[in-house]
Each structure stands twice: as structure tokens, then as C-alpha cells.
Motif scaffolding. Structure first.
Motif, PDB file in Angstrom:
ATOM      1  N   PHE A  99     -16.091  73.998   0.378  1.00  0.00           N
ATOM      2  CA  PHE A  99     -15.039  74.661   1.148  1.00  0.00           C
ATOM      3  C   PHE A  99     -13.895  73.699   1.470  1.00  0.00           C
ATOM      4  O   PHE A  99     -12.729  74.005   1.240  1.00  0.00           O
ATOM      5  N   TRP A 100     -14.231  72.531   1.987  1.00  0.00           N
ATOM      6  CA  TRP A 100     -13.208  71.596   2.461  1.00  0.00           C
ATOM      7  C   TRP A 100     -12.403  70.973   1.334  1.00  0.00           C
ATOM      8  O   TRP A 100     -11.288  70.505   1.549  1.00  0.00           O
ATOM      9  N   ALA A 101     -12.922  70.983   0.123  1.00  0.00           N
ATOM     10  CA  ALA A 101     -12.164  70.443  -1.013  1.00  0.00           C
ATOM     11  C   ALA A 101     -10.945  71.308  -1.331  1.00  0.00           C
ATOM     12  O   ALA A 101     -10.021  70.855  -2.000  1.00  0.00           O
ATOM     13  N   PHE A 102     -10.917  72.550  -0.824  1.00  0.00           N
ATOM     14  CA  PHE A 102      -9.823  73.474  -1.108  1.00  0.00           C
ATOM     15  C   PHE A 102      -8.897  73.681   0.094  1.00  0.00           C
ATOM     16  O   PHE A 102      -8.079  74.582   0.102  1.00  0.00           O
ATOM     17  N   ILE A 103      -9.044  72.831   1.094  1.00  0.00           N
ATOM     18  CA  ILE A 103      -8.190  72.900   2.286  1.00  0.00           C
ATOM     19  C   ILE A 103      -7.083  71.854   2.148  1.00  0.00           C
ATOM     20  O   ILE A 103      -7.340  70.709   1.770  1.00  0.00           O
ATOM     21  N   ASP A 104      -5.855  72.252   2.456  1.00  0.00           N
ATOM     22  CA  ASP A 104      -4.716  71.337   2.415  1.00  0.00           C
ATOM     23  C   ASP A 104      -4.885  70.313   3.535  1.00  0.00           C
ATOM     24  O   ASP A 104      -4.976  70.671   4.707  1.00  0.00           O
ATOM     25  N   ARG A 105      -4.935  69.064   3.185  1.00  0.00           N
ATOM     26  CA  ARG A 105      -5.209  68.019   4.184  1.00  0.00           C
ATOM     27  C   ARG A 105      -4.056  67.811   5.165  1.00  0.00           C
ATOM     28  O   ARG A 105      -4.223  67.198   6.197  1.00  0.00           O
ATOM     29  N   TYR A 106      -2.877  68.347   4.843  1.00  0.00           N
ATOM     30  CA  TYR A 106      -1.735  68.162   5.725  1.00  0.00           C
ATOM     31  C   TYR A 106      -1.615  69.251   6.787  1.00  0.00           C
ATOM     32  O   TYR A 106      -1.205  68.981   7.909  1.00  0.00           O
ATOM     33  N   ASN A 107      -1.952  70.491   6.449  1.00  0.00           N
ATOM     34  CA  ASN A 107      -1.789  71.556   7.440  1.00  0.00           C
ATOM     35  C   ASN A 107      -3.090  72.267   7.804  1.00  0.00           C
ATOM     36  O   ASN A 107      -3.102  73.142   8.658  1.00  0.00           O
ATOM     37  N   GLY A 108      -4.194  71.926   7.137  1.00  0.00           N
ATOM     38  CA  GLY A 108      -5.489  72.511   7.470  1.00  0.00           C
ATOM     39  C   GLY A 108      -5.697  73.929   6.977  1.00  0.00           C
ATOM     40  O   GLY A 108      -6.705  74.550   7.299  1.00  0.00           O
ATOM     41  N   ASN A 109      -4.767  74.454   6.195  1.00  0.00           N
ATOM     42  CA  ASN A 109      -4.893  75.805   5.642  1.00  0.00           C
ATOM     43  C   ASN A 109      -5.409  75.750   4.213  1.00  0.00           C
ATOM     44  O   ASN A 109      -5.426  74.694   3.582  1.00  0.00           O
ATOM     45  N   ARG A 110      -5.785  76.901   3.692  1.00  0.00           N
ATOM     46  CA  ARG A 110      -6.197  77.009   2.295  1.00  0.00           C
ATOM     47  C   ARG A 110      -5.039  76.532   1.429  1.00  0.00           C
ATOM     48  O   ARG A 110      -3.890  76.862   1.649  1.00  0.00           O
ATOM     49  N   ASN A 111      -5.342  75.762   0.402  1.00  0.00           N
ATOM     50  CA  ASN A 111      -4.326  75.255  -0.504  1.00  0.00           C
ATOM     51  C   ASN A 111      -4.103  76.299  -1.602  1.00  0.00           C
ATOM     52  O   ASN A 111      -4.811  76.323  -2.602  1.00  0.00           O
ATOM     53  N   ASP A 112      -3.132  77.194  -1.392  1.00  0.00           N
ATOM     54  CA  ASP A 112      -2.894  78.293  -2.331  1.00  0.00           C
ATOM     55  C   ASP A 112      -2.516  77.816  -3.728  1.00  0.00           C
ATOM     56  O   ASP A 112      -2.664  78.555  -4.698  1.00  0.00           O
ATOM     57  N   ARG A 113      -2.057  76.590  -3.836  1.00  0.00           N
ATOM     58  CA  ARG A 113      -1.714  76.020  -5.144  1.00  0.00           C
ATOM     59  C   ARG A 113      -2.940  75.985  -6.063  1.00  0.00           C
ATOM     60  O   ARG A 113      -2.817  76.019  -7.289  1.00  0.00           O
ATOM     61  N   LEU A 114      -4.139  75.964  -5.486  1.00  0.00           N
ATOM     62  CA  LEU A 114      -5.371  75.854  -6.269  1.00  0.00           C
ATOM     63  C   LEU A 114      -5.920  77.204  -6.730  1.00  0.00           C
ATOM     64  O   LEU A 114      -6.908  77.265  -7.442  1.00  0.00           O
ATOM     65  N   PHE A 115      -5.286  78.290  -6.273  1.00  0.00           N
ATOM     66  CA  PHE A 115      -5.722  79.634  -6.644  1.00  0.00           C
ATOM     67  C   PHE A 115      -4.563  80.342  -7.339  1.00  0.00           C
ATOM     68  O   PHE A 115      -3.470  80.423  -6.801  1.00  0.00           O
ATOM     69  N   PRO A 116      -4.776  80.880  -8.542  1.00  0.00           N
ATOM     70  CA  PRO A 116      -3.661  81.477  -9.286  1.00  0.00           C
ATOM     71  C   PRO A 116      -3.223  82.814  -8.701  1.00  0.00           C
ATOM     72  O   PRO A 116      -4.022  83.558  -8.146  1.00  0.00           O
ATOM     73  N   LYS A 117      -1.930  83.088  -8.831  1.00  0.00           N
ATOM     74  CA  LYS A 117      -1.422  84.417  -8.484  1.00  0.00           C
ATOM     75  C   LYS A 117      -1.668  85.323  -9.678  1.00  0.00           C
ATOM     76  O   LYS A 117      -1.295  85.003 -10.797  1.00  0.00           O
ATOM     77  N   VAL A 118      -2.310  86.450  -9.421  1.00  0.00           N
ATOM     78  CA  VAL A 118      -2.591  87.409 -10.473  1.00  0.00           C
ATOM     79  C   VAL A 118      -1.448  88.398 -10.577  1.00  0.00           C
ATOM     80  O   VAL A 118      -1.045  88.808 -11.650  1.00  0.00           O
ATOM     81  N   ASN A 119      -0.904  88.769  -9.432  1.00  0.00           N
ATOM     82  CA  ASN A 119       0.188  89.735  -9.376  1.00  0.00           C
ATOM     83  C   ASN A 119       1.263  89.147  -8.475  1.00  0.00           C
ATOM     84  O   ASN A 119       1.163  89.218  -7.251  1.00  0.00           O
ATOM     85  N   THR A 120       2.284  88.538  -9.068  1.00  0.00           N
ATOM     86  CA  THR A 120       3.312  87.863  -8.271  1.00  0.00           C
ATOM     87  C   THR A 120       4.158  88.841  -7.464  1.00  0.00           C
ATOM     88  O   THR A 120       4.657  88.494  -6.400  1.00  0.00           O
ATOM     89  N   LYS A 121       4.305  90.079  -7.926  1.00  0.00           N
ATOM     90  CA  LYS A 121       5.090  91.076  -7.197  1.00  0.00           C
ATOM     91  C   LYS A 121       4.467  91.381  -5.833  1.00  0.00           C
ATOM     92  O   LYS A 121       5.152  91.470  -4.823  1.00  0.00           O
ATOM     93  N   ASN A 122       3.156  91.519  -5.808  1.00  0.00           N
ATOM     94  CA  ASN A 122       2.447  91.821  -4.563  1.00  0.00           C
ATOM     95  C   ASN A 122       1.866  90.580  -3.893  1.00  0.00           C
ATOM     96  O   ASN A 122       1.134  90.699  -2.914  1.00  0.00           O
ATOM     97  N   ASN A 123       2.149  89.387  -4.442  1.00  0.00           N
ATOM     98  CA  ASN A 123       1.627  88.136  -3.921  1.00  0.00           C
ATOM     99  C   ASN A 123       0.094  88.154  -3.871  1.00  0.00           C
ATOM    100  O   ASN A 123      -0.517  87.690  -2.931  1.00  0.00           O
ATOM    101  N   PHE A 124      -0.515  88.723  -4.889  1.00  0.00           N
ATOM    102  CA  PHE A 124      -1.969  88.855  -4.975  1.00  0.00           C
ATOM    103  C   PHE A 124      -2.539  87.636  -5.690  1.00  0.00           C
ATOM    104  O   PHE A 124      -2.127  87.295  -6.787  1.00  0.00           O
ATOM    105  N   HIS A 125      -3.493  86.944  -5.042  1.00  0.00           N
ATOM    106  CA  HIS A 125      -4.125  85.747  -5.605  1.00  0.00           C
ATOM    107  C   HIS A 125      -5.510  86.074  -6.127  1.00  0.00           C
ATOM    108  O   HIS A 125      -6.220  86.908  -5.562  1.00  0.00           O
ATOM    109  N   ASP A 126      -5.904  85.373  -7.169  1.00  0.00           N
ATOM    110  CA  ASP A 126      -7.279  85.464  -7.669  1.00  0.00           C
ATOM    111  C   ASP A 126      -8.204  84.871  -6.611  1.00  0.00           C
ATOM    112  O   ASP A 126      -7.827  83.933  -5.900  1.00  0.00           O
ATOM    113  N   ILE A 127      -9.420  85.410  -6.513  1.00  0.00           N
ATOM    114  CA  ILE A 127     -10.364  84.848  -5.535  1.00  0.00           C
ATOM    115  C   ILE A 127     -11.041  83.595  -6.065  1.00  0.00           C
ATOM    116  O   ILE A 127     -11.683  82.871  -5.324  1.00  0.00           O
ATOM    117  N   HIS A 128     -10.876  83.303  -7.352  1.00  0.00           N
ATOM    118  CA  HIS A 128     -11.500  82.133  -7.951  1.00  0.00           C
ATOM    119  C   HIS A 128     -10.449  81.031  -8.137  1.00  0.00           C
ATOM    120  O   HIS A 128      -9.277  81.327  -8.338  1.00  0.00           O
TER     121      HIS A 128
END
Length: 184
Positions: A127-156
């Protein structure tokens, strides 16, 4: 769902029998099928990753998955009694508008840890390997956007950014002689 076995046929081989989108009962069946068709194979390590597909639509929580998680772990121990069994936590998947997802990820990780402790399996907290160390939130850069129009991210995790994070975690694990997260 991921299911990786480290087996021995003269030398160590890594056998990945994972199929994306599976839920816990199907993973259990995959383990049983693999074991019955490879009965002479000596399995040293089993890596299980499950739960993200199971928790997506559980608006009332994940408690009903308790028996399925326990049954999967008991089956893995029964089928591969001499193997070290590692169970991976769920990374902080993107909720994609479903407010119950973060709560379910935390609850499922807690359930996985509890069941690992009960059945003496190794819990891998990624879990913690995917947390942004600067702001403590999920690092969305590590999860691909599947649908950019709806800002939908893949769960993997994404193949380009997220999977290397997971790979580094596993490489550290594989090369560590002293890795023993629960003290067994």
C-alpha cells in the motif's frame, strides 16, 4: 488477481497463472486446477494478490468476504504445505467516483492481514509504495487513466509507471534473506 508460484523443476521457475478480473472463488479454483495438473511439481513460494475486483461494488463493506478470504488461504496452505505463501495487500486504488472504495481498500487490507496472522502466512504491505511521499495521497501517476474524458483510472497499477514500483518491491523481497514480516 495475481497468482504466482515459484516452483522447482531442477532449477527455480516462476510460473504465473494469473488471470485479470478474477474474484476470490475463481482464484481458489485456479490454485486447485494448477495443483491437480502439476502434482509432481515442488512449489517453494506462492504469491497471492486479490481483492481489488471483489471490493469494487461492496457499498455495505467487505465483511461478507471474510470466509472467502480465509478459504482461499486455507486452500493455498493445503495444496502447497511446504511453500511459503505471501499475500499482497491492495494498493490505494482510484475510487473513480465510488466513495466506498478507499474504506473498502483499508478494510480488505486489514482483513488480509488478520487472516495472514491467523493462518501464519506472509503479509506483503505494498500500500505505502503507492503513496506520494510529498503529500501523503495516492500517487495517481502510477495508475493509468482509462477514460480521460471522465477522469476514470484503472484500479490496477499502470504497466509503465506502477508496475516498476511493484517490481522493485518484489525484487527487494526476493533478494532479502531476512524478510520475515510476521515472524514465522
Amino acid at each position: 488477481a495475481r497468482l504466482t508460484l515459484v516452483a522447482r523443476r531442477g532449477k527455480e521457475d516462476v510460473i504465473n497463472i494469473a488471470k485479470g478480473g478474477l474474484k476470490i472463488p475463481s482464484i481458489q479454483q485456479s490454485l486447485e486446477d494448477f495443483s491437480s495438473s502439476n502434482s509432481s511439481l515442488f512449489v517453494k513460494k506462492v504469491f497471492l494478490s486479490f481483492g481489488a475486483n471483489d471490493i469494487r461494488y461492496c457499498e455495505q463493506g467487505i465483511y461478507h468476504l471474510k470466509n472467502a478470504v480465509g478459504d482461499l488461504m486455507k486452500t493455498a496452505k493445503r495444496l502447497f504445505p511446504d511453500a511459503k505463501i505471501f499475500v499482497q495487500s491492495i494498493p490505494p486504488v482510484h475510487p473513480n467516483g465510488l466513495e466506498h472504495i478507499p474504506r473498502n481498500v483499508c478494510a480488505m487490507n486489514s482483513l488480509i492481514f488478520d487472516r495472514c496472522s491467523r493462518y501464519k502466512l506472509f503479509y506483503l504491505n505494498v500500500f505505502w509504495a503507492f503513496i506520494d511521499r510529498y503529500n501523503g495521497n495516492r500517487n495517481d501517476r502510477l495508475f493509468p487513466k482509462v477514460n480521460t474524458k471522465n477522469n476514470f483510472h484503472d484500479i490496477h497499477p499502470s504497466p509503465r509507471a506502477g508496475m516498476p514500483v511493484l517490481a522493485k518491491f518484489y525484487l527487494r523481497l526476493i533478494h532479502s534473506k531476512w524478510f520475515n514480516p510476521l515472524g514465522y
